[in-house]
Design a protein around this motif. Structure first.
Motif, short mmCIF file in Angstrom:
data_model
loop_
_atom_site.label_atom_id
_atom_site.label_comp_id
_atom_site.label_asym_id
_atom_site.label_seq_id
_atom_site.Cartn_x
_atom_site.Cartn_y
_atom_site.Cartn_z
N TYR A 7 -5.73 7.47 12.01
CA TYR A 7 -5.83 7.26 10.57
C TYR A 7 -6.36 8.53 9.97
CZ TYR A 7 -10.62 6.32 12.09
OH TYR A 7 -11.85 6.40 12.67
N ASP A 8 -6.29 8.81 8.63
CA ASP A 8 -5.65 7.97 7.66
C ASP A 8 -4.18 8.35 7.53
OD1 ASP A 8 -5.83 10.37 6.31
OD2 ASP A 8 -7.03 9.63 4.66
N SER A 9 -3.54 8.04 6.37
CA SER A 9 -2.09 8.22 6.28
C SER A 9 -1.66 9.66 6.56
CB SER A 9 -1.58 7.76 4.91
OG SER A 9 -2.12 8.53 3.87
N ARG A 10 -2.45 10.64 6.09
CA ARG A 10 -2.02 12.03 6.30
C ARG A 10 -1.99 12.38 7.78
NH1 ARG A 10 -4.45 15.71 1.34
NH2 ARG A 10 -5.22 13.82 0.38
N PHE A 53 0.10 4.13 0.77
CA PHE A 53 -0.22 4.98 1.92
C PHE A 53 0.50 4.49 3.18
CE2 PHE A 53 -3.68 4.89 -1.12
CZ PHE A 53 -3.66 6.21 -1.52
N MET A 63 4.11 5.56 2.68
CA MET A 63 4.32 6.99 2.99
C MET A 63 4.50 7.20 4.50
SD MET A 63 1.51 8.80 0.49
CE MET A 63 1.39 8.31 -1.23
N ALA A 80 5.39 11.80 -0.51
CA ALA A 80 4.18 11.27 -1.16
C ALA A 80 4.41 11.04 -2.65
CB ALA A 80 3.00 12.23 -0.94
N GLN A 136 -0.57 12.14 -3.07
CA GLN A 136 -1.60 11.23 -2.56
C GLN A 136 -2.70 11.03 -3.60
OE1 GLN A 136 -2.99 10.67 1.10
NE2 GLN A 136 -0.97 10.62 2.02
N SER A 192 0.85 -1.20 0.00
CA SER A 192 0.00 0.00 0.00
C SER A 192 0.88 1.24 0.00
CB SER A 192 -0.88 0.03 1.25
OG SER A 192 -1.33 1.37 1.48
N GLU A 216 -3.97 7.54 -4.93
CA GLU A 216 -5.38 7.13 -4.83
C GLU A 216 -5.92 6.69 -6.18
OE1 GLU A 216 -7.50 10.44 -3.04
OE2 GLU A 216 -6.41 10.02 -1.18
#
Ligand SMILES: N[C@@H](CCC(=O)N[C@@H](CS)C(=O)NCC(=O)O)C(=O)O
Length: 204
Positions: free
Chosen positions: A65-68, A11, A14, A159, A102, A9, A106
């Motif tokens: 969560y999420d990745s950011r 994400f 990252m 990213a 990102q 993944s 996505e």
């Protein structure tokens, strides 16, 4: 801290690259979790109703969560203010670059689901064409306008580097380097960083 998900993944990767960049790599225990777009993973949904990776479980047993948000959390824990600069102009430039990286990831993950996971005959050609355009337009923008920001190590350049590596891994037919020498040079340079070599796609 436990990070759910693996480097297949972008994400998750990252988040892991960020952990290494801010000096928290050794504090993270990675927990590989199988995720499918058509099936909920109960272990993940217990932590996050969205049921996607990555999820970070903090040392205080909070799910982040999420990745950011995970990336911001890691910078916060490490006291790092270079990956997400404090200064207003730089900060929003870097965060926009992160959104672009990102966004490519996505679109690429969704394209991969559409082409590799969706049953033959149910695929949506117009959507696939639009998604290819979206990714290619984003890559052109990176080539033309983001050289200065990509020269630094920040959440944006992380990213973008990870998204490009994902294209190399899953969507080779995009041939994203063609006509984009600056971006190719950036990716080659960034991929040599310890944070990237320690998080190679598919390795635990
Ligand atoms: N916006 C999310 C995206 C995460 C995401 O799409 N993860 C994918 C793997 S690359 C996933 O868990 N997919 C499982 C699913 O769709 O149920 C983030 O930045 O963390």
């Amino acid at each position: 801290m436990k990070l759910y998900g693996d480097t297949l993944s972008p994400f998750v990767r990252m988040a892991l690259v960020t952990a290494h960049e801010v000096g928290l790599g050794a504090r993270i225990t990675q927990v590989g979790e199988l995720v499918k777009p058509t099936e909920a993973n109960p272990k993940l949904t217990a932590l996050s109703p969205i049921g996607k990776v990555p999820v970070l479980e903090t040392d205080h047993a909070h799910a982040v969560y999420d990745s950011r948000v995970i990336i911001e959390y890691l910078c916060h824990v490490a006291g790092n203010s270079t990956l997400i600069p404090d200064d207003g102009v730089k900060r929003f430039r870097v965060l926009t670059l992160q959104a672009l990286g990102q966004g490519i990831a996505e679109a690429a993950v969704a394209y991969r689901y559409e082409t590799a996971a969706r049953p033959q005959g149910l695929q949506w050609t117009d959507w696939m064409n639009r998604t290819r355009l979206r990714i290619n337009a984003s890559l052109d923008e990176l080539e033309a306008k983001w050289r200065a920001c990509l020269a630094d190590v920040n959440v944006g350049s992380i990213a973008v580097a990870v998204a490009l590596s994902y294209l190399d891994f899953r969507l080779t037919d995009f041939a994203w380097r063609n006509g984009r020498p600056q971006l190719a040079a950036f990716h080659q340079r960034f991929s040599a960083r310890d944070s990237m070599t320690k998080t190679v796609i598919g390795k635990p």
